[in-house]
Design a protein around this motif. Structure first.
Motif, PDB file in Angstrom:
ATOM      1  N   ARG A 126       0.840  -1.281  -0.145  1.00  0.00           N
ATOM      2  CA  ARG A 126       0.113   0.040  -0.068  1.00  0.00           C
ATOM      3  C   ARG A 126       1.081   1.199  -0.020  1.00  0.00           C
ATOM      4  N   TYR A 172      -6.269   2.864  -3.512  1.00  0.00           N
ATOM      5  CA  TYR A 172      -6.910   2.033  -2.526  1.00  0.00           C
ATOM      6  C   TYR A 172      -7.831   1.241  -3.038  1.00  0.00           C
ATOM      7  N   ARG A 192      -8.091  -0.362   7.031  1.00  0.00           N
ATOM      8  CA  ARG A 192      -7.893  -0.629   5.684  1.00  0.00           C
ATOM      9  C   ARG A 192      -6.581  -1.400   5.329  1.00  0.00           C
ATOM     10  N   PRO A 217      -3.896  -3.939   3.761  1.00  0.00           N
ATOM     11  CA  PRO A 217      -3.829  -4.479   2.497  1.00  0.00           C
ATOM     12  C   PRO A 217      -3.720  -6.018   2.469  1.00  0.00           C
ATOM     13  N   LEU A 243      -7.652   6.324   4.620  1.00  0.00           N
ATOM     14  CA  LEU A 243      -7.833   5.228   3.425  1.00  0.00           C
ATOM     15  C   LEU A 243      -6.614   4.111   3.323  1.00  0.00           C
ATOM     16  N   ASP A 244      -5.354   4.707   3.524  1.00  0.00           N
ATOM     17  CA  ASP A 244      -4.367   3.953   3.320  1.00  0.00           C
ATOM     18  C   ASP A 244      -4.226   2.896   4.422  1.00  0.00           C
ATOM     19  N   GLU A 253      -6.691  12.682   1.869  1.00  0.00           N
ATOM     20  CA  GLU A 253      -5.507  12.345   2.185  1.00  0.00           C
ATOM     21  C   GLU A 253      -4.581  12.838   3.339  1.00  0.00           C
ATOM     22  N   ASN A 272     -10.172  11.442  -2.394  1.00  0.00           N
ATOM     23  CA  ASN A 272      -9.262  10.836  -2.640  1.00  0.00           C
ATOM     24  C   ASN A 272      -8.995  10.717  -4.352  1.00  0.00           C
TER      25      ASN A 272
END
Length: 612
Positions: A213, A327, A422, A424, A466-467, A514, A558
Motif C-alpha cells: 500500500r 486504494y 483498511r 492490505p 484510507l491507506d 489524504e 481521494n
C-alpha cells in the motif's frame, strides 16, 4: 507531448475499462510495471518558468505598514537557500546581526498562525512598534516537510522605521529589533507554496500485490521553483526519506539511492537517472509507481534508468495510475444510520443506497457501527447495549448479510465509534476503538487488546485513513496523528504528532482527505472544521452546530474515486445532520423500517456512517 495540469480520468467506468484493458487483477497495487529498454538523454540544468511566484520585496508595500508586516512574514517563502537573504532585505542594517546566519546546512522556517491582526502603534518620537499574537504551527524544512514546532512563543515584538528620502534606494520601511528566527505566516505558506503528496510503500511490503500500500506524505513546494524542476525535486524528496512521524510505518528507499543530475524531458518522455544500490530491478519498478502517484499532474511517459543501465519505462502515466490504484475502492459510498437500535440505509437523492449488511438476527441493540467492504465480503464492528447500561463490541466478517457476530469479553460504560484499518491483507482484518479512556485494537474475533500511546490523557476518538497506515486521535481533548504498523497481529503506533488547532474541547474526528481531517470542537461555539494533517489549514465547515458533536463520519476525497468534496455526516444532541446543507437527517429518509409508522416518526436517526 508531456503535459502538466488537469485531472486524470478517474471515473469508475474508465477505471474498470482500463483495468480490463491492461489485465489487472483486483484492486491492489501490482509489483510489476511495464518494462522496456531504451536509451537515456543528457541531464539539463533547471530553466526559467513563466509560472514562478516569488514572495514580495521590501518596497512592494510602499508606506502601507500593515501590508509591509504581511510581506515581512512572507519574505522567507520561496527557494530555501535564499530565505535568509530575502528576510535580511527587510531589516535595518544595524539590526541584521540579530538574525543569525543559517544554522548548519539547512534553512528552517518557523510557521506561525496569526490569532489576531498585528497591532501596529506609532509611538512618541516616531518609532513604530509591532506586536504579533501567534500560535506556533511547525518548522518548514528545505525538503518541504513541515515538522512539529519547537518554539513556544505566543507573542513576537519588533519595530519599524522609515529610512531614506522618497525616490532613493533606501526609501521605505525597515524592521528594527527583529525576531532572531525566520518567521512565515500560514497565509504566506498557502500563497507561495504548493502542497504536494509524495508516496512511500508501507513497511510490510511483499511481492504479492495485495500486501502493498502506498502512504501519502505531505510536502510543500515553493511556487518560486521552476516547473521543469518538479520531477527532480520529487525524486529528491523520495530518496531523502519520509517525514519523521511516518518513519516507523513506511519503507525507505535503499540507503545510497540518489538522483544523478536532474531529470530531463526528451520528446515527451521524462527520464530519471539514479544510483540504486544493488541495482534491484523490482525495487526500481516499485519506485516507478511511487513516482507515478507522486507526480499526478505529469502525463505521458516516464523512464527510470540506473547507473548499471537497468531500466523501467511507463508508457502512459494516466493508464499506469488507473491500473495501480492507491486504494481498493470500487463502488460509491452508501449512507447508513442507526434507527431504533438497528442499522438502516439512508435515502439521499444524489447517493446510492444498499441493503443492510447485517442480518436481522444480528441487527439489534446497536448504538454505533463501522462497516466496510473487504473484497467480496464485509467487516462489521457494532457497539451494542447490554444489561446494566453497559456496552459491548460485536464483530462480524463474511458475506453480507452477516448472519452472526462475535462478542468481546469486556463491557464498558461507553464505547466510542469503532473504525476498521483498511489493511492490505483482507485475511487479517483489524480495527481500533476507544473505551474507558483507552485505545484498543480488535480483530474479527472481537478480541480487544490495549494499544500503548506515547502521549498522556484520555483517548476519546479515533479515525483511520484510507491507506490503513495513519490514524487520527483525540487525546485529552487535543488532536494527534500517528502511523500504524501491523506485525503478526500486533498493532503498534509510531510517535504521535500533535496537530495544532485553535479549536478546543475536541470531541470527534474523521479523515476528510489524504491530508485533511474533519474535526468537531469549540471555537466560541460548537462547530465542525476541516483541519490539515499538519495544522496549517483550518477551515470552518459548520461554525455553529448548537450542541456538542458526539459522532462524526466522513467519506474522504481521494484520487481514486474523485468527488467535489468530502461527504460528512454528524450527530449532536441526539440529532443527525449532513454536510454541506447542515440539514437534519429526517426519519422519512430512513429506509426499510417496518412496520411503516402511521404518522410522523418519533425516533431520530443517530450515529450515521458510510459503507465503502
Amino acid at each position: 507531448m508531456t503535459t502538466w495540469g488537469g485531472r486524470r480520468p478517474t471515473v469508475a467506468g474508465v477505471f474498470c475499462a482500463v483495468l480490463l484493458a491492461v489485465g489487472a487483477a483486483g484492486c491492489g497495487i501490482p509489483a510489476n510495471s511495464e518494462v522496456q529498454v531504451d536509451g537515456s538523454g543528457p541531464a539539463v540544468e533547471a530553466g526559467a518558468s513563466s509560472f514562478r511566484k516569488e514572495p514580495p520585496t521590501r518596497t512592494a508595500s510602499g508606506t502601507n505598514r500593515g501590508a509591509f508586516v504581511d510581506n515581512f512574514l512572507s519574505a522567507a517563502a520561496g527557494e530555501p537557500e535564499r530565505a535568509y537573504t530575502r528576510v535580511r532585505q527587510f531589516i535595518d542594517r544595524d539590526s541584521r546581526n540579530r538574525l543569525p546566519d543559517k544554522p548548519g546546512n539547512e534553512t528552517v522556517i518557523n510557521v506561525i498562525r496569526l490569532t489576531d491582526r498585528p497591532v501596529i502603534t506609532e509611538n512618541v518620537g516616531g518609532d513604530i512598534s509591532v506586536v504579533l499574537t501567534v500560535e506556533q504551527v511547525g518548522q518548514l524544512r528545505a525538503d518541504g516537510v513541515l515538522s512539529p514546532p519547537v518554539a513556544t512563543e505566543d507573542t513576537y515584538r519588533f519595530s519599524l522605521r522609515n529610512a531614506g528620502q522618497e525616490g532613493t534606494d533606501e526609501a521605505g520601511l525597515y524592521v528594527t529589533n527583529p525576531p532572531n528566527v525566520l518567521l512565515m505566516s500560514t497565509d504566506a505558506l498557502r500563497q507561495y507554496y504548493q502542497p504536494r503528496n509524495v508516496y512511500f510503500w508501507n513497511s510490510n511490503q511483499s511481492r504479492n500485490s495485495n500486501q502493498s500500500r502506498l502512504v501519502a506524505d505531505q510536502r510543500y513546494l515553493p511556487q518560486a521553483v521552476a516547473s521543469e524542476r518538479l520531477v527532480s525535486e520529487v525524486v529528491r524528496w523520495l530518496t531523502g526519506g519520509p517525514s519523521e512521524w511516518l518513519g516507523t510505518g513506511v519503507a525507505r528507499l535503499p540507503k545510497g539511492t540518489n538522483l544523478i543530475n536532474n531529470a530531463v524531458e526528451t520528446d515527451g518522455r521524462w527520464e530519471v537517472a539514479l544510483d540504486l544500490p544493488g541495482d534491484d530491478h523490482s525495487r526500481l519498478e516499485q519506485l516507478a509507481t511511487q513516482l507515478a502517484w507522486s507526480l499526478p499532474d505529469l502525463h505521458g511517459q516516464l523512464q527510470l534508468t540506473t547507473r548499471n543501465q537497468s531500466q523501467v519505462r511507463i508508457d502512459d502515466l494516466d493508464r499506469h495510475r488507473l491500473a495501480h490504484p492507491l486504494y481498493p475502492l470500487g463502488d460509491s459510498p452508501q449512507p447508513f444510520t442507526v434507527y431504533d437500535g438497528a442499522i438502516h440505509p439512508l435515502s439521499f437523492p444524489e447517493q446510492s443506497t444498499g441493503a443492510v449488511p447485517v442480518a436481522t438476527t444480528a441487527n439489534r441493540g446497536i448504538v454505533s457501527a463501522a462497516v466496510r467492504r473487504a473484497d467480496d465480503r464485509v467487516l462489521a464492528a457494532l457497539v451494542t447495549t447490554v444489561a446494566g447500561n453497559r456496552q459491548r463490541l460485536r464483530v462480524g466478517y463474511g458475506a453480507a448479510p452477516l448472519p452472526a457476530t462475535r462478542e468481546s469479553k469486556q463491557t464498558f460504560p461507553a464505547i466510542g465509534r469503532p473504525v476498521w484499518l483498511r489493511s492490505p491483507d483482507p485475511a487479517q482484518p483489524y480495527g481500533l476503538v476507544t473505551a474507558g479512556g483507552r485505545l484498543y485494537r480488535f480483530d474479527d474475533g472481537a478480541d480487544m487488546l490495549p494499544v500503548p500511546l506515547n502521549v498522556p490523557g484520555a483517548v476519546s476518538a479515533v479515525a483511520a485513513s484510507l491507506d490503513g497506515q495513519r490514524i487520527a486521535l483525540i487525546v485529552g481533548g487535543r488532536l494527534y496523528v500517528a502511523v500504524v504498523s501491523l506485525d503478526g497481529g500486533v498493532v503498534s503506533l509510531g510517535p504521535a504528532r500533535e496537530v495544532h488547532t485553535s479549536l478546543t474541547d475536541l470531541s470527534a474526528v474523521d479523515w476528510a482527505g489524504e491530508n485533511a481531517l474533519v474535526v468537531a470542537g469549540t471555537a466560541e461555539r460548537s462547530g465542525v472544521y476541516e483541519v490539515g494533517v499538519d495544522g496549517t489549514v483550518e477551515t470552518p465547515l459548520v461554525s455553529d452546530v448548537g450542541a456538542k458533536v458526539t459522532h462524526l463520519a466522513a467519506y474522504p476525497t481521494n484520487p481514486v474515486l474523485t468527488r467535489p468534496g468530502a461527504l460528512i455526516m454528524y450527530e449532536a444532541n441526539g440529532v443527525a445532520y449532513r454536510y454541506p446543507s447542515a440539514e437534519k437527517i429526517l426519519g422519512d429518509q430512513v429506509l426499510d423500517v417496518t412496520p411503516p409508522p402511521a404518522g410522523p416518526r418519533a425516533s431520530s436517526p443517530t450515529a450515521p456512517f458510510f459503507l465503502f
